[in-house]
Design a protein around this motif. Structure first.
Motif, mmCIF file in Angstrom:
data_model
loop_
_atom_site.group_PDB
_atom_site.id
_atom_site.type_symbol
_atom_site.label_atom_id
_atom_site.label_comp_id
_atom_site.label_asym_id
_atom_site.label_seq_id
_atom_site.Cartn_x
_atom_site.Cartn_y
_atom_site.Cartn_z
ATOM 1 N N THR A 43 0.820 -1.218 0.000
ATOM 2 C CA THR A 43 0.000 0.000 0.000
ATOM 3 C C THR A 43 0.858 1.274 0.000
ATOM 4 N N ASP A 44 2.203 1.114 -0.041
ATOM 5 C CA ASP A 44 3.084 2.288 0.045
ATOM 6 C C ASP A 44 2.886 3.250 -1.129
ATOM 7 N N GLY A 45 2.784 2.681 -2.335
ATOM 8 C CA GLY A 45 2.685 3.534 -3.527
ATOM 9 C C GLY A 45 1.426 4.376 -3.483
ATOM 10 N N GLY A 56 24.700 -1.733 -7.431
ATOM 11 C CA GLY A 56 24.140 -3.009 -7.893
ATOM 12 C C GLY A 56 22.652 -3.118 -7.599
ATOM 13 N N LYS A 57 22.227 -2.513 -6.495
ATOM 14 C CA LYS A 57 20.809 -2.597 -6.118
ATOM 15 C C LYS A 57 19.936 -1.805 -7.088
ATOM 16 N N VAL A 58 20.473 -0.710 -7.635
ATOM 17 C CA VAL A 58 19.696 0.074 -8.610
ATOM 18 C C VAL A 58 19.520 -0.748 -9.872
ATOM 19 N N SER A 69 24.712 5.641 -9.383
ATOM 20 C CA SER A 69 25.184 5.549 -8.008
ATOM 21 C C SER A 69 25.035 6.933 -7.372
ATOM 22 N N LEU A 70 24.937 6.966 -6.064
ATOM 23 C CA LEU A 70 24.789 8.234 -5.345
ATOM 24 C C LEU A 70 25.954 9.166 -5.682
ATOM 25 N N ASP A 71 27.144 8.589 -5.901
ATOM 26 C CA ASP A 71 28.329 9.412 -6.201
ATOM 27 C C ASP A 71 28.211 10.128 -7.543
ATOM 28 N N THR A 78 15.791 6.566 1.556
ATOM 29 C CA THR A 78 16.785 5.754 2.269
ATOM 30 C C THR A 78 16.333 5.613 3.719
ATOM 31 N N SER A 79 16.966 4.691 4.431
ATOM 32 C CA SER A 79 16.656 4.573 5.856
ATOM 33 C C SER A 79 17.627 5.404 6.696
ATOM 34 N N ALA A 80 18.419 6.272 6.032
ATOM 35 C CA ALA A 80 19.420 7.066 6.753
ATOM 36 C C ALA A 80 18.786 7.915 7.858
HETATM 37 P P1 NDP Z 1 15.400 -0.800 3.036
HETATM 38 O O1 NDP Z 1 16.170 -1.294 4.199
HETATM 39 O O2 NDP Z 1 14.743 -1.754 2.127
HETATM 40 O O3 NDP Z 1 16.371 0.130 2.106
HETATM 41 C C1 NDP Z 1 17.160 1.107 2.703
HETATM 42 C C2 NDP Z 1 17.788 1.996 1.631
HETATM 43 O O4 NDP Z 1 18.458 3.078 2.302
HETATM 44 C C3 NDP Z 1 18.846 1.308 0.767
HETATM 45 O O5 NDP Z 1 18.749 1.809 -0.541
HETATM 46 C C4 NDP Z 1 20.166 1.768 1.422
HETATM 47 O O6 NDP Z 1 21.263 1.817 0.545
HETATM 48 C C5 NDP Z 1 19.803 3.172 1.826
HETATM 49 N N1 NDP Z 1 20.624 3.720 2.916
HETATM 50 C C6 NDP Z 1 20.569 3.391 4.227
HETATM 51 N N2 NDP Z 1 21.428 4.161 4.945
HETATM 52 C C7 NDP Z 1 22.024 4.995 4.052
HETATM 53 C C8 NDP Z 1 22.991 6.029 4.170
HETATM 54 N N3 NDP Z 1 23.532 6.343 5.352
HETATM 55 N N4 NDP Z 1 23.380 6.688 3.052
HETATM 56 C C9 NDP Z 1 22.830 6.370 1.854
HETATM 57 N N5 NDP Z 1 21.911 5.407 1.665
HETATM 58 C C10 NDP Z 1 21.511 4.729 2.768
HETATM 59 O O7 NDP Z 1 14.350 0.257 3.636
HETATM 60 P P2 NDP Z 1 12.943 0.691 3.015
HETATM 61 O O8 NDP Z 1 13.166 0.969 1.580
HETATM 62 O O9 NDP Z 1 11.887 -0.265 3.391
HETATM 63 O O10 NDP Z 1 12.634 2.058 3.818
HETATM 64 C C11 NDP Z 1 13.352 3.251 3.524
HETATM 65 C C12 NDP Z 1 12.818 4.415 4.350
HETATM 66 O O11 NDP Z 1 11.481 4.718 3.975
HETATM 67 C C13 NDP Z 1 12.769 4.177 5.853
HETATM 68 O O12 NDP Z 1 13.167 5.378 6.504
HETATM 69 C C14 NDP Z 1 11.309 3.885 6.143
HETATM 70 O O13 NDP Z 1 10.937 4.205 7.465
HETATM 71 C C15 NDP Z 1 10.671 4.830 5.145
HETATM 72 N N6 NDP Z 1 9.292 4.433 4.784
HETATM 73 C C16 NDP Z 1 8.272 5.278 5.107
HETATM 74 C C17 NDP Z 1 6.985 4.971 4.748
HETATM 75 C C18 NDP Z 1 5.878 5.910 5.072
HETATM 76 O O14 NDP Z 1 4.722 5.485 4.996
HETATM 77 N N7 NDP Z 1 6.159 7.169 5.388
HETATM 78 C C19 NDP Z 1 6.647 3.722 4.054
HETATM 79 C C20 NDP Z 1 7.805 2.933 3.702
HETATM 80 C C21 NDP Z 1 9.073 3.275 4.101
HETATM 81 P P3 NDP Z 1 22.196 0.505 0.276
HETATM 82 O O15 NDP Z 1 21.464 -0.301 -0.762
HETATM 83 O O16 NDP Z 1 23.461 1.080 -0.200
HETATM 84 O O17 NDP Z 1 22.304 -0.207 1.592
#
Ligand code: NDP
Length: 273
Positions: free
Chosen positions: A101-103, A155-157, A174-176, A191-193
Motif C-alpha cells: 500500500t506504500d505507492g 548493484g541494487k539500482v 550511483s549516489l556518487d 533511504t533509511s538514513a
Molecule cells: P530498506 O532497508 O529496504 O532500504 C534502505 C535503503 O536506504 C537502501 O537503498 C540503502 O542503501 C539506503 N541507505 C541506508 N542508509 C544509508 C545512508 N547512510 N546513506 C545512503 N543510503 C543509505 O528500507 P525501506 O526501503 O523499506 O525504507 C526506507 C525508508 O522509507 C525508511 O526510513 C522507512 O521508514 C521509510 N518508509 C516510510 C513509509 C511511510 O509510509 N512514510 C513507508 C515505507 C518506508 P544501500 O542499498 O546502499 O544499503
C-alpha cells in the motif's frame, strides 16, 4: 480483541499502533496493534507464529519488505509489481496474502494532501530498497518527465531497474554520480538514513533553479537531516507522516473492509508527535 502488528528492525520509531487505534475509534471499536522488533533471521517464523496465534493483519517495515515478498505465494498485483510487501492478511481459506500500500499512500499524500504537481517534473529518488520499489509505479503514474534512482550500492539500482524495465524515462545511477543527472525539481529521500539521524551527502548542484520540493519518506519528532538540508536551500518540504497515514488507511481497509478518514489522524500526529 482483534490483533494486528507491525514487524520491523528497528521498530521503536513506528507510529502505526496509534494510527490504527485512531482508525478503529472512528468505527467505534478497539483493536490491539503492537510493534514488534524482529530478529533478522526469524522473520518468516515470526510471521507464521503471529497468524497461527490468531493475528488478523500485519504491516511489514524496514528491512523485511522484500523478504515478505519472497516468502509469500499469494500476492496482489501491486506487490508483484513492487517486488515488495508491506501488508499481510489471512484469507478465508487460511492463506497468507501479501499486498503493498506504500505507492498508493505516497500518491494520495502528494496529490490530495500536499497538492504538489509532479507532471513534467524531474524527480530524484534516493535509495533503492523496499520503499522505492513500492512507490515507483505510483510516482510514474503522475507523469514526471524523468525519474532517476540513485543508491549508495549501485548493484541494487540495477536489479531494481531490471524489475521495472517496462517503465520508460526511469533511470539509475550511483549516489556518487548523481550530479551528472541533475538538476531535479523534486527529491524524495527513500533511504533509511534518517532513521539513524544520518545525512545523505547531496551537492547543491542537483537542485533545480525553479521552485523545488523535498519529501522524506521517514518521519521523526524533529526535522530530518535531509529536510533540514532542503529547507536551508529554499525547498518546500514534507516528511512521510501523510504517506504513513494514507498507506495505513489502505491496510486497514484490506483487513477490515472499512475506509477510515485520514485528515484528522494526520493532524493529530503532526500536533502531538
Ligand atoms: P530498506 O532497508 O529496504 O532500504 C534502505 C535503503 O536506504 C537502501 O537503498 C540503502 O542503501 C539506503 N541507505 C541506508 N542508509 C544509508 C545512508 N547512510 N546513506 C545512503 N543510503 C543509505 O528500507 P525501506 O526501503 O523499506 O525504507 C526506507 C525508508 O522509507 C525508511 O526510513 C522507512 O521508514 C521509510 N518508509 C516510510 C513509509 C511511510 O509510509 N512514510 C513507508 C515505507 C518506508 P544501500 O542499498 O546502499 O544499503
Amino acid at each position: 480483541m482483534k490483533r494486528f502488528a507491525v514487524f520491523g528492525n528497528p521498530i521503536k520509531h513506528s507510529y502505526s499502533p496509534i494510527i490504527h487505534s485512531l482508525f478503529a475509534e472512528q468505527f467505534g471499536f478497539e483493536i490491539c496493534y503492537e510493534k514488534c522488533l524482529i530478529n533478522k533471521h526469524e522473520f518468516v517464523a515470526e510471521v507464521e507464529k503471529f497468524f497461527d496465534d490468531g493475528g488478523m493483519g500485519l504491516n511489514i517495515t524496514v528491512p523485511f519488505k522484500q523478504e515478505a515478498y519472497r516468502f509469500l505465494s499469494n500476492l496482489s498485483e501491486r506487490s508483484i509489481e513492487a517486488g515488495s510487501v508491506n501488508t499481510i492478511k489471512k484469507d478465508y481459506n487460511g492463506n497468507l496474502c501479501g499486498d503493498n500500500t506504500d505507492g498508493l499512500g505516497l500518491k494520495v499524500d502528494l496529490v490530495k494532501n500536499l497538492k504538489w504537481n509532479i507532471s513534467n517534473k524531474r524527480v530524484l529518488i534516493i535509495g533503492a530498497g523496499g520503499a522505492t520499489r513500492g512507490i515507483l509505479r505510483s510516482l510514474f503514474s503522475l507523469n514526471p518527465s524523468q525519474i532517476v534512482i540513485a543508491n549508495r550500492t549501485p548493484g541494487k539500482v540495477l536489479s531494481l531497474l531490471s524489475h521495472f524495465k517496462s517503465l520508460h524515462n526511469v533511470s539509475g545511477c550511483s549516489l556518487d554520480n548523481v550530479n551528472k543527472e541533475a538538476p531535479f525539481d523534486i527529491i524524495i529521500n527513500a533511504t533509511s538514513a534518517s532513521l539513524n539521524n544520518e545525512a545523505v551527502f547531496l551537492s547543491d548542484q542537483i537542485i533545480s533553479e525553479d521552485e523545488f520540493f523535498c519529501y522524506d519518506l521517514a518521519y521523526s519528532d524533529s526535522l530530518t537531516p535531509f529536510l533540514d538540508w532542503g529547507l536551508k536551500r529554499g525547498a518546500e518540504i514534507s516528511d512521510g507522516i501523510g504517506m504513513l497515514v494514507e498507506q495505513a488507511a489502505e491496510s486497514f481497509s484490506i483487513w477490515l473492509d472499512k475506509a477510515p478518514q485520514t485528515e484528522s489522524v494526520i493532524k493529530y500526529l503532526k500536533n502531538n508527535y
